[in-house]
Scaffold this active site. Structure first.
Site, PDB file in Angstrom:
ATOM      1  N   ASP A  58       0.838  -1.194   0.000  1.00 53.84           N
ATOM      2  CA  ASP A  58       0.000   0.000   0.000  1.00 53.84           C
ATOM      3  C   ASP A  58       0.874   1.245   0.000  1.00 53.84           C
ATOM      4  OD1 ASP A  58      -2.293  -1.497   0.067  1.00 53.84           O
ATOM      5  OD2 ASP A  58      -2.638  -1.251   2.217  1.00 53.84           O
ATOM      6  N   ARG A  59       0.320   2.326  -0.491  1.00 54.40           N
ATOM      7  CA  ARG A  59       1.078   3.582  -0.588  1.00 54.40           C
ATOM      8  C   ARG A  59       1.657   4.013   0.755  1.00 54.40           C
ATOM      9  NH1 ARG A  59      -0.315   8.994  -0.011  1.00 54.40           N
ATOM     10  NH2 ARG A  59       0.977  10.447  -1.202  1.00 54.40           N
TER      11      ARG A  59
END
Length: 240
Positions: A58-59
């Site tokens: 995930d970012r």
């Protein structure tokens, strides 16, 4: 974001693979969140045009990420991910005092069009994660997470199921880490809003283990980034 080169991120490199320590707020691929911005794959391909990522983070999630240097290496690692032969260990700070001893959450996950996920026993895909407590603080806990499958937001939703949402993960019930809640005699300046100790949800991909094309084990740990270390330092400092 502070400028850095792809070489600054490299933890390990051989003829087949590059393992990097992905910074937070940096997308793995060129997607909607990173459109027009640098991301891991764009940086990797400046370093090596044939680079491919075999998995993603995930970012906001930091930590170890494997990049294949050529198609054969990519296929070799992808098959290991598909067959669940890759060992992934994450560390998460969670809200509350949680004592887990290899607790298994085995609940199917369904991805919604909104980008979040939910537990759904009819439409969801199988998902399993093991959880173990590493350290308990005043109001938070440090948890080792071992996902067996690799669903979107798997660790985040499975911890929410255990009523142990990741600190700062407001999407799944987590609360920001505020110094006022853990430090005695905390004084906030007048007419100011308190800023969370950590500006994201507290999840870090700590360790990755797989086999190279010669069937030799590659196992690597990624050091915590500055924000995760700062949060841990504050929790340990004000533990009592």
């Amino acid at each position: 974001m502070k400028n850095f080169t792809f070489k600054d991120l490299i933890l390990y490199e051989d003829t087949d693979y590059i393992l990097v320590n992905k910074p937070p707020f940096f997308s793995t691929l060129d997607d909607r969140q990173s459109f027009g911005k640098q991301n891991i794959i764009s940086l990797a391909r400046e370093y090596l045009p044939a680079a491919q990522v075999a998995h993603r983070l995930d970012r906001e999630t930091s930590g170890v990420l494997a990049i294949a240097k050529h198609p054969e290496a990519y296929r070799h690692l992808s098959i290991q991910f598909q067959n669940r032969k890759v060992e992934k260990i994450y560390h998460a700070l969670v809200d509350g005092l949680k004592e887990f001893d290899q607790v298994l959450v085995d609940k199917p996950i369904y991805a919604l069009n909104t980008g979040i996920v939910k537990i759904d026993f009819e439409k969801g895909k199988p998902a399993q994660t093991y959880f173990k407590t590493l350290e308990i603080f005043k109001k938070h806990s440090l948890i080792e997470c071992r996902p067996i499958t690799g669903r979107t937001h798997q660790i985040r939703i499975h911890l929410a199921v255990l009523q142990a949402s990741i600190t700062g993960d407001e999407q799944y019930g987590g609360k920001p880490l505020l110094l006022s809640e853990i430090k005695k005699k905390f004084n906030l300046k007048k007419d100011t809003d308190e800023i969370p100790v950590m500006p994201r949800f507290a999840l870090h991909a700590f360790k990755l283990t797989f086999k190279n094309q010669q069937e030799e084990e590659i196992s690597l740990e990624a050091p915590y980034p500055k924000d995760f270390k700062a949060a841990l330092n504050q929790l340990q400092k004000h533990k009592d």
